[in-house]
Design a protein around this motif. Structure first.
Motif, mmCIF file in Angstrom:
data_model
loop_
_atom_site.group_PDB
_atom_site.id
_atom_site.type_symbol
_atom_site.label_atom_id
_atom_site.label_comp_id
_atom_site.label_asym_id
_atom_site.label_seq_id
_atom_site.Cartn_x
_atom_site.Cartn_y
_atom_site.Cartn_z
ATOM 1 N N GLY A 157 0.802 -1.217 0.000
ATOM 2 C CA GLY A 157 0.000 0.000 0.000
ATOM 3 C C GLY A 157 0.839 1.274 0.000
ATOM 4 N N ASP A 159 -0.058 4.154 1.071
ATOM 5 C CA ASP A 159 -0.202 4.890 2.323
ATOM 6 C C ASP A 159 0.754 4.344 3.379
ATOM 7 O OD1 ASP A 159 -1.675 2.653 1.960
ATOM 8 O OD2 ASP A 159 -3.496 3.367 2.941
ATOM 9 N N LYS A 160 0.945 3.037 3.368
ATOM 10 C CA LYS A 160 1.881 2.455 4.336
ATOM 11 C C LYS A 160 3.315 2.878 4.007
ATOM 12 C CE LYS A 160 -0.818 -1.469 5.805
ATOM 13 N NZ LYS A 160 -1.408 -2.653 5.197
ATOM 14 N N LEU A 163 3.770 6.276 5.283
ATOM 15 C CA LEU A 163 3.911 6.255 6.739
ATOM 16 C C LEU A 163 5.372 5.995 7.108
ATOM 17 C CD1 LEU A 163 2.782 5.952 9.697
ATOM 18 C CD2 LEU A 163 2.666 3.515 9.191
ATOM 19 N N GLU A 182 4.026 -7.683 4.661
ATOM 20 C CA GLU A 182 2.817 -7.387 3.879
ATOM 21 C C GLU A 182 2.618 -8.423 2.768
ATOM 22 O OE1 GLU A 182 0.555 -4.791 4.278
ATOM 23 O OE2 GLU A 182 0.414 -3.639 2.426
ATOM 24 N N LYS B 99 -6.769 7.476 6.664
ATOM 25 C CA LYS B 99 -6.892 6.058 7.010
ATOM 26 C C LYS B 99 -5.917 5.755 8.141
ATOM 27 C CE LYS B 99 -6.514 4.013 2.887
ATOM 28 N NZ LYS B 99 -6.286 2.798 2.104
ATOM 29 N N THR B 101 -3.996 3.293 8.618
ATOM 30 C CA THR B 101 -2.717 2.772 8.122
ATOM 31 C C THR B 101 -1.942 2.024 9.208
ATOM 32 O OG1 THR B 101 -2.641 4.944 7.075
ATOM 33 C CG2 THR B 101 -0.947 3.408 6.446
#
Ligand SMILES: Nc1ncnc2c1ncn2[C@@H]1O[C@H](COP(=O)(O)OP(=O)(O)OP(=O)(O)O)[C@@H](O)[C@H]1O
Ligand SMILES: [Mg+2]
Lengths: 284, 266
Positions: A157, A159-160, A163, A182, B99, B101
């Motif tokens: 992902g 978004d990960k 992060l 993952e 989100k 996450t």
């Protein structure tokens, strides 16, 4: 392109009993059909004959054991080889977009070709012996881990990733703490398919090179019209296949535990037991 | 833009010792310049203040946060944090997404520990701190739960605890509770206000919701799309601590209307 399956949920005693009853009824029908001459006994041996063969090859002259171990060893060797090849190639291609673009058409070609068709070429290249047998198995079982690792790695992902970047993580940390875990459930799904493929691959290899192993034994018994022994071998493979399937499922449940409700609950309780007291110290 | 606001923005060109985040004609374009996500944004954010960014979808709110967090670089102009040019992610700037996450293979506690783990080896004190943060966000009974065992609101609270675990004193929150129901959102907002006041953090908060922005903030930055830019900054003179009841006051609703008008102009 992810390959996978989830099956064999929960056991129910009642179901097992009813299945057992139906199975026994089936055996009785089969046996009587043979006794009444409805089935050709040479091609379709009676259950009692098969039981007798089991006794002979497992106990009386114990001739199957060697072949059984040979086949199991071959399956494991090929599986490990195919997995290593698949996972490492999959990661390599997954992490390298240029390589991916370049290899894309070849991957499609490989996917469309029945890999087993190449088996005779492998024997021609490597000669008779264990090396070509293992090569055949690697060939048939490397693809699922390969494609699943590839898709697991590229589908991390966004978004990960952001992060991790915002936390200032290094490339190595992103790999170890994010990409690999993952991708793990997807990789495991590939491994389960690979294991099943490895068993088929081993049999094909032993059909081609009939020196030892369960495949060569089945071939031998069928040629001699010793069908009850051939069937005993086939049922041995059924059991072997079942254990392999179950074994892979157990492995999957341990490794990718968070994808299973039961695994989450178990881990969560275990961690709570282990750590909670330590954390509560000084908090009253 | 009315005179009062121009004046308020004018103040920002002067040197301000309390400024912690500063942007100077920050422009960000995508797709080889064909998409202007943010155009010439000038802003100054005061240390310890709570600032909201409001504006319609696509006006560059997330882009602005990502610029401040150092995830992306401006196409032109500059972003400063504590007087230093932002060139990449910083330890004192923390980001929270819409989100949660979370990493599904980690418990709530392990998720909260991630920011520390990336920096150094975890100590027992780190674990205790993470545990306290989970308590703080009301998750003491779910410390060892995996994300799949938590509701959406709980997951978001874990993400908030993780943000606080970074130890950052500049918190960037991109619609952090946007996906949650009204009740949960309000509760978490009040909790957030309490926490950031306690730790004296500077907070930049993105939302679509005008009332939410006013309720939480010292200043509301109104943004407009195509190209995304800062249209005006509205001061919120409501006293603190704030309680949900304030949202029914005349003063509060005047502010809501004012911001709505500003957004409606464009
Ligand atoms: N990585 C990107 N590549 C191309 N265009 C982008 C990228 N990120 C943002 N944009 C564009 O920039 C503009 C602003 O995007 P941004 O995400 O900042 O908006 P936003 O205000 O956060 O919107 P929303 O409220 O919907 O989250 C949009 O037009 C978007 O399409
Ligand atoms: Mg956004």
């Amino acid at each position: 392109m992810v390959l996978g399956f989830r099956a064999f949920q929960g056991k129910h005693t009642k179901r097992i009993i009813s299945h057992a009853l139906i199975f026994i009824a089936l055996l009785i029908c089969w046996e009587s059909a043979s006794n009444f001459g409805l089935l050709d006994e040479y091609l379709y041996p009676k259950p009692s004959g098969i039981f007798h063969s089991f006794w002979v090859i497992y106990v009386k002259n114990a001739s199957i054991w060697h072949h059984l171990w040979v086949t199991i060893g071959l399956v494991l060797l090929g599986f490990v080889g195919g997995s290593i090849a698949g996972v490492s190639l999959g990661s390599l291609v997954g992490f390298n977009p240029t390589m991916r673009r370049f290899l894309q058409p070849y991957i499609i070609v490989i996917e469309a070709t029945p890999r087993i068709a190449v088996a005779p070429l492998l024997i021609a290249a490597l000669g008779f012996g264990i090396q070509s047998k293992v090569a055949i198995i690697i060939l048939v079982c490397f693809f699922a881990p390969f494609i699943n690792t590839l898709s697991g790695v590229i589908n991390v992902g966004n978004d990960k990733l952001e992060l991790f970047k915002s936390l200032g993580a290094t490339k190595r940390q992103i790999l170890v703490k994010l990409v690999f875990p993952e991708a793990l459930p997807t990789i495991m799904a590939g491994e389960r398919l690979a294991m099943t493929a490895a068993l088929s691959g081993a049999l094909v290899a032993e059909f081609i090179q009939r020196d030892q192993g369960l495949g060569s034994l089945i071939l031998l018994y069928s040629r001699n019209l010793n069908m009850s022994s051939a069937f005993a071998c086939i049922f041995t493979l059924t059991v072997l296949g079942f254990f392999i399937f179950k074994g892979m499922e157990i492995l999957d449940r341990r490794i990718a535990f968070w994808t299973y409700e039961a695994g989450r609950i178990q881990r969560s309780n275990k961690k709570a037991r282990k750590t909670l007291n330590l954390l509560e110290v000084g908090h009253g | 833009m009315n005179v009062m606001e121009s004046a308020a923005m004018g103040v920002k060109t002067r040197l301000n010792v309390n400024t912690i985040v500063k942007g100077q004609s920050v422009t960000k374009t995508f797709a080889d310049g064909s998409v202007v996500a943010l155009s010439g944004a000038d802003f100054e954010i005061e240390k310890g203040s709570f600032v909201s960014l409001v504006g319609p979808s696509g006006c560059g709110k997330s882009t602005l946060l990502r610029l401040i967090s150092g995830l992306i670089e401006p196409s032109s102009g500059s972003v400063n944090v504590k007087g230093e040019n932002v060139v990449g992610p910083r330890d004192d700037v923390g980001l929270m997404f819409q989100k949660a996450t979370l990493l599904e293979w980690r418990t709530a506690l392990e998720n909260v520990l991630l920011p520390t783990e990336v920096k150094r080896k975890i100590t027992h004190d780190d674990e205790k701190r993470a545990y306290d943060l989970l308590k703080l966000v009301g998750l003491e009974d779910f410390v060892f739960s995996f994300p799949a065992q938590l509701s959406g609101g709980m997951q978001q609270r874990v993400a908030l605890a993780r943000l606080l675990q970074t130890g950052a004193d500049i918190l960037l929150l991109d619609e952090p509770f946007g996906a949650l129901d009204e009740f949960t959102r309000e509760r978490l907002n009040i909790e957030l206000m309490r926490i950031v006041t306690e730790i004296e953090a500077t907070t930049i908060f993105v939302t679509h919701n005008i009332s939410e922005a006013i309720f939480l903030s010292d200043k509301v930055v109104v943004m407009t799309p195509r190209p995304g830019k800062i249209a005006s900054v509205v001061e919120v003179p409501l006293e603190r601590p704030r309680s949900p009841k304030m949202q029914t006051s005349v003063e509060f609703n005047k502010l809501v209307e004012h911001v709505r008008d500003l957004l409606g102009e464009f």
